[in-house]
Design an enzyme around this catalytic site. Structure first.
Site, PDB file in Angstrom:
ATOM      1  N   THR A  58      37.374  43.237  36.841  1.00  0.00           N
ATOM      2  CA  THR A  58      37.750  42.777  35.618  1.00  0.00           C
ATOM      3  C   THR A  58      39.094  43.016  35.642  1.00  0.00           C
ATOM      4  OG1 THR A  58      35.623  44.125  34.965  1.00  0.00           O
ATOM      5  CG2 THR A  58      37.087  43.183  33.160  1.00  0.00           C
ATOM      6  N   ALA A  75      35.638  43.782  47.943  1.00  0.00           N
ATOM      7  CA  ALA A  75      34.449  44.161  49.018  1.00  0.00           C
ATOM      8  C   ALA A  75      33.237  43.287  48.803  1.00  0.00           C
ATOM      9  CB  ALA A  75      34.031  45.648  48.595  1.00  0.00           C
ATOM     10  N   HIS A 112      30.436  52.985  31.051  1.00  0.00           N
ATOM     11  CA  HIS A 112      31.568  53.126  30.469  1.00  0.00           C
ATOM     12  C   HIS A 112      32.688  53.989  31.285  1.00  0.00           C
ATOM     13  CE1 HIS A 112      30.592  51.018  26.378  1.00  0.00           C
ATOM     14  NE2 HIS A 112      30.326  50.414  27.544  1.00  0.00           N
ATOM     15  N   ALA A 134      39.713  50.810  34.563  1.00  0.00           N
ATOM     16  CA  ALA A 134      39.373  51.863  33.519  1.00  0.00           C
ATOM     17  C   ALA A 134      39.667  52.929  33.916  1.00  0.00           C
ATOM     18  CB  ALA A 134      37.807  51.389  33.336  1.00  0.00           C
ATOM     19  N   GLN A 180      35.343  46.564  27.996  1.00  0.00           N
ATOM     20  CA  GLN A 180      36.018  45.329  28.762  1.00  0.00           C
ATOM     21  C   GLN A 180      37.135  44.770  27.995  1.00  0.00           C
ATOM     22  OE1 GLN A 180      33.604  42.065  29.749  1.00  0.00           O
ATOM     23  NE2 GLN A 180      32.615  41.847  27.788  1.00  0.00           N
TER      24      GLN A 180
HETATM   25  C1  LIG Z   1      25.685  47.615  33.480  1.00  0.00           C
HETATM   26  C2  LIG Z   1      27.057  47.601  32.672  1.00  0.00           C
HETATM   27  C3  LIG Z   1      26.817  47.103  31.341  1.00  0.00           C
HETATM   28  C4  LIG Z   1      28.079  47.219  30.525  1.00  0.00           C
HETATM   29  N1  LIG Z   1      28.289  46.714  29.509  1.00  0.00           N
HETATM   30  C5  LIG Z   1      29.514  46.434  28.868  1.00  0.00           C
HETATM   31  C6  LIG Z   1      29.633  45.843  27.636  1.00  0.00           C
HETATM   32  O1  LIG Z   1      28.699  45.240  27.185  1.00  0.00           O
HETATM   33  N2  LIG Z   1      30.927  45.577  27.184  1.00  0.00           N
HETATM   34  C7  LIG Z   1      31.999  46.228  27.798  1.00  0.00           C
HETATM   35  O2  LIG Z   1      32.984  45.910  27.116  1.00  0.00           O
HETATM   36  N3  LIG Z   1      31.903  46.936  28.789  1.00  0.00           N
HETATM   37  C8  LIG Z   1      30.831  46.918  29.527  1.00  0.00           C
HETATM   38  N4  LIG Z   1      30.687  47.703  30.501  1.00  0.00           N
HETATM   39  C9  LIG Z   1      31.861  48.467  31.304  1.00  0.00           C
HETATM   40  C10 LIG Z   1      32.980  47.394  31.827  1.00  0.00           C
HETATM   41  O3  LIG Z   1      32.223  46.232  32.387  1.00  0.00           O
HETATM   42  C11 LIG Z   1      33.801  48.043  32.764  1.00  0.00           C
HETATM   43  O4  LIG Z   1      34.483  49.115  32.114  1.00  0.00           O
HETATM   44  C12 LIG Z   1      34.974  47.131  33.187  1.00  0.00           C
HETATM   45  O5  LIG Z   1      34.405  45.954  33.796  1.00  0.00           O
HETATM   46  C13 LIG Z   1      35.472  47.959  34.286  1.00  0.00           C
HETATM   47  O6  LIG Z   1      36.441  47.103  34.916  1.00  0.00           O
HETATM   48  P1  LIG Z   1      37.273  47.772  36.188  1.00  0.00           P
HETATM   49  O7  LIG Z   1      38.299  46.584  36.560  1.00  0.00           O
HETATM   50  O8  LIG Z   1      38.063  49.090  35.824  1.00  0.00           O
HETATM   51  O9  LIG Z   1      36.687  47.696  37.381  1.00  0.00           O
HETATM   52  P2  LIG Z   1      35.357  46.633  37.924  1.00  0.00           P
HETATM   53  O10 LIG Z   1      35.490  45.550  37.003  1.00  0.00           O
HETATM   54  O11 LIG Z   1      34.189  47.474  38.460  1.00  0.00           O
HETATM   55  O12 LIG Z   1      36.039  46.191  39.506  1.00  0.00           O
HETATM   56  C14 LIG Z   1      36.277  46.978  40.531  1.00  0.00           C
HETATM   57  C15 LIG Z   1      36.363  45.843  41.774  1.00  0.00           C
HETATM   58  O13 LIG Z   1      36.866  46.532  42.615  1.00  0.00           O
HETATM   59  C16 LIG Z   1      36.228  46.347  43.909  1.00  0.00           C
HETATM   60  N5  LIG Z   1      36.475  47.465  44.722  1.00  0.00           N
HETATM   61  C17 LIG Z   1      36.335  48.777  44.567  1.00  0.00           C
HETATM   62  N6  LIG Z   1      36.743  49.364  45.778  1.00  0.00           N
HETATM   63  C18 LIG Z   1      36.863  48.546  46.705  1.00  0.00           C
HETATM   64  C19 LIG Z   1      37.469  48.764  47.900  1.00  0.00           C
HETATM   65  N7  LIG Z   1      37.640  49.868  48.580  1.00  0.00           N
HETATM   66  N8  LIG Z   1      37.799  47.547  48.609  1.00  0.00           N
HETATM   67  C20 LIG Z   1      37.722  46.216  48.082  1.00  0.00           C
HETATM   68  N9  LIG Z   1      37.181  46.134  47.024  1.00  0.00           N
HETATM   69  C21 LIG Z   1      36.648  47.213  46.252  1.00  0.00           C
HETATM   70  C22 LIG Z   1      34.748  46.202  43.243  1.00  0.00           C
HETATM   71  O14 LIG Z   1      33.822  45.523  44.006  1.00  0.00           O
HETATM   72  C23 LIG Z   1      35.128  45.553  41.987  1.00  0.00           C
HETATM   73  O15 LIG Z   1      34.865  44.061  42.260  1.00  0.00           O
HETATM   74  C24 LIG Z   1      29.539  47.754  31.162  1.00  0.00           C
HETATM   75  C25 LIG Z   1      29.373  47.971  32.847  1.00  0.00           C
HETATM   76  C26 LIG Z   1      28.259  47.749  33.509  1.00  0.00           C
HETATM   77  C27 LIG Z   1      28.319  48.143  35.026  1.00  0.00           C
END
Ligand SMILES: Cc1cc2nc3c(=O)[nH]c(=O)nc-3n(C[C@H](O)[C@H](O)[C@H](O)COP(=O)(O)OP(=O)(O)OC[C@H]3O[C@@H](n4cnc5c(N)ncnc54)[C@H](O)[C@@H]3O)c2cc1C
Length: 606
Positions: A18, A40, A539, A572, A584
């Site tokens: 995200t 990944a 979350h 996050a 999100q």
């Molecule tokens: C089932 C579910 C329902 C949810 N519902 C909602 C909702 O309705 N509304 C809302 O606002 N939020 C919701 N959330 C929460 C929201 O989606 C997350 O808070 C947000 O997407 C997190 O974003 P991020 O960038 O922190 O991590 P992520 O989007 O998880 O991105 C991390 C990325 O890094 C990659 N990665 C990690 N480690 C490595 C590595 N060592 N090497 C290479 N790549 C790596 C992963 O594969 C992934 O693609 C939900 C989450 C889930 C799982």
């Protein structure tokens, strides 16, 4: 390190999720810099992977693979959380995190709304940076998304979903789509009336800095096809740029640093392992300017720790040479949890998710209705109506949750979600609904989520190699306030179901509660039941939180890791605090903000 793959870019971003995909695409808009992204997971839209692609695209399939006792999909990191003495779970509890281009935006429930003004004022006081206030973050909230209003002629809900167009940007080329499903859940209109009858007013829009009240929620769906919109839209924007390179199915294993004599350690690259063909190809991506970690709340702190940045105990446990000791890495894990849920059998006219799960003919018809017409229950991410409230101050004090009275006045304590289906302990939503609905009955639930949670957990290493997933201790219910509020919210759910508004939909009336059933009455019984059903809203946040100094945090308000040059964390995990609401929109906003912070930093260095 055998340099099987060596690549050099100005900016190396770990994680095309995200935050990471948004940030990387924004950075690459400047043709004078080069950007490499390490992800990944795979691209769910390529490789003719029809099943996984539909899991992502069809909003109504979001419940598949996310259950706590379900085998996670191939697009998942497959985390299981640590057990904790407050829980009454008999099986390991899975915790979904997207391992796919788009990250968790490709697995989430698509609800999108912003935190309150007061909760972001708390970000300002925690970081000392007024640029993180609601008003100052508003341009970043607006920047990613194109908004499409609800279509009342199709939705036909009474009363209609409302919104305030001033909360959305005017750039119709913003890549992410925010709008409303063309088909609302029938059950939600009864929830709307029930919560109002119980004293929760309607609010015009959840995106203007206020949450207290009820309304249909905006979601991240494409208005034309009705498909989920993920941060992959930013990949589409960037993929043909000559200065942009993505390494899919490649895992970041650890960071490399150089330390000039007398200077601070400086991040200068990432060691990677290619997962393609199962061959552990090892290489290094060199960062000429900065490394940015966007691996999410579990993976970013783990990557820091295996690279020598973390608490003394964690590094010494695995004999990891310290680059910089920071006791906050992996600590302060907070999460919103579904503290309470209640389910009733509902009338046949009030369709629910049970119909889709238990009736293959109906499911097939609705798949056709979705793909041909962008209509029907599969256009809807299931929970489409939300309501938020605070505990009255005297009540909070009386139940031992008086600390919540000190939260900013606009910060809700509990969120209610309309959930037309059986939820139970969230073990396997598809299976639970298929079993319950086998005889033609249908069910609906209302959920209560803790959005001022007090329990705090941690991310720790399982070994010095990230192929062993880190240990996630969410510590749910460890704080007595969370237990007390959940019991209170459970009773509030019973009030909603006992309302006049709800009477027409309940089969057998209010006495006929399906789950947990009338046998659960005393506070002790309620709590014991909730210990067996408490689940995540997914979350997880704050494990590399932003703050003022290395004593209280991991990064500063520009997302730079304290004490290390050329290294940021933007995901996050770097929230200073977990604000109320689904996060999100905040992740997209801080990615947009970080892209601007990084560009400003580069200009200042020239
Ligand atoms: C089932 C579910 C329902 C949810 N519902 C909602 C909702 O309705 N509304 C809302 O606002 N939020 C919701 N959330 C929460 C929201 O989606 C997350 O808070 C947000 O997407 C997190 O974003 P991020 O960038 O922190 O991590 P992520 O989007 O998880 O991105 C991390 C990325 O890094 C990659 N990665 C990690 N480690 C490595 C590595 N060592 N090497 C290479 N790549 C790596 C992963 O594969 C992934 O693609 C939900 C989450 C889930 C799982």
């Amino acid at each position: 390190i055998p340099p099987i793959t060596v690549w050099t870019a100005d900016y190396v971003v770990v994680g095309a999720g995200t935050a990471g995909m948004t940030l990387a695409a924004r950075l690459s808009e400047d043709p004078s810099v080069t950007v490499a992204v390490i992800e990944a997971g795979r691209d769910y839209k390529e490789n003719a992977d029809v099943i996984n692609e539909s899991f992502v695209n069809v909003p109504g399939s979001d419940v598949i693979g996310v259950g706590t006792e379900e085998t996670p999909t191939a697009l998942d990191w497959q985390y299981y959380i640590e057990n904790n003495p407050e829980l009454r779970r008999t099986k390991p509890v899975a915790y979904t995190r997207g391992r796919v281009l788009g990250g968790s935006s490709a697995r989430n429930f698509m609800l999108t709304q912003r935190p309150t003004v007061g909760s972001l004022d708390r970000w300002v006081s925690l970081t000392g940076d007024s640029s993180l206030s609601f008003q100052n973050l508003l341009p970043d909230f607006k920047r990613s998304a194109t908004f499409t209003p609800p279509r009342p002629q199709l939705r036909q809900e009474l009363p209609a979903a409302t919104f305030d167009a001033r909360n959305y940007g005017s750039d119709s080329t913003a890549p992410l789509f925010v709008g409303y499903p063309n088909t609302p859940q029938n059950f939600s209109k009864f929830v709307d009336l029930a919560v109002q009858e119980c004293g929760i007013p309607r609010i015009q829009d959840f995106n203007g800095g206020k949450l207290l009240g009820g309304n249909y929620a905006a979601v991240t769906v494409d208005p034309t096809k009705g498909e989920r919109s993920t941060s992959r839209v930013f990949y589409e924007a960037a993929r043909n740029r000559p200065n942009f390179k993505i390494f899919l199915e490649t895992r970041a294993k650890r960071l490399t640093f150089s330390t000039p004599a007398g200077g601070k350690p400086k991040a200068d690259g990432v060691v990677v392992s290619s997962l393609l063909n199962g061959v552990g190809e090892t290489g290094r991506i060199v960062a000429k300017r900065e490394v940015i970690l966007s691996g999410g709340s579990f993976n970013s702190p783990a990557l820091l720790m295996v690279s020598g940045v973390g608490p003394t105990a964690e590094l010494s446990k695995f004999n990891i040479a310290p680059v910089l000791i920071n006791e906050n890495v992996g600590r302060n894990l907070v999460d919103h949890v579904f503290g309470a849920t209640i389910t009733y059998e509902i009338t046949p006219e009030t369709r629910s998710y049970t119909d889709l799960a238990a009736n293959p003919l109906f499911l097939t018809q609705q798949l056709g209705n979705f793909s041909a017409n962008n209509l029907g229950p599969l256009t809807n991410p299931v929970a489409d109506y939300l309501a938020w409230e605070r505990l009255p101050p005297a009540t909070a004090s009386a139940i031992g949750a008086g600390v919540l009275n000190s939260y900013p006045a606009d910060w809700p304590h509990v969120e209610y979600l309309s959930a037309p289906g059986v939820t139970g302990n969230f073990a396997n939503l598809l299976q639970q609904n298929a079993v319950a609905g086998a005889g033609g009955k249908r069910y609906a639930s209302i959920l209560a989520a803790l959005v001022a949670p007090r329990s705090v957990g941690s991310v720790k290493l399982a070994s010095k190699d990230l192929k062993d997933l880190p240990l996630i201790d969410l510590n749910w219910f460890s704080d007595p306030v969370d237990r007390a509020v959940s019991v209170w919210a459970f009773k509030r759910l019973r009030q909603f179901f006992a309302s006049k508004a709800m009477a027409p939909v309940l089969v057998g009336g209010v006495a006929n509660e399906y789950l947990p059933g009338a046998k659960i009455q005393t506070d002790a019984q309620i709590l014991e039941y909730l210990r067996s059903t408490v689940s995540t809203v997914w979350h997880a946040a704050c494990t590399t939180r932003a703050g003022k100094t290395i004593q209280d945090s991991v990064v500063n308000s520009k997302w730079q890791v304290h004490g290390i040059d050329a290294l940021r964390v933007v995901d996050a995990g770097s929230f200073p605090d977990l604000a109320p609401g689904h996060p999100q929109s905040v992740v997209y906003a801080i990615a947009e903000r970080a892209a601007r912070d990084i560009a400003a930093f580069r200009r200042a260095q020239k």
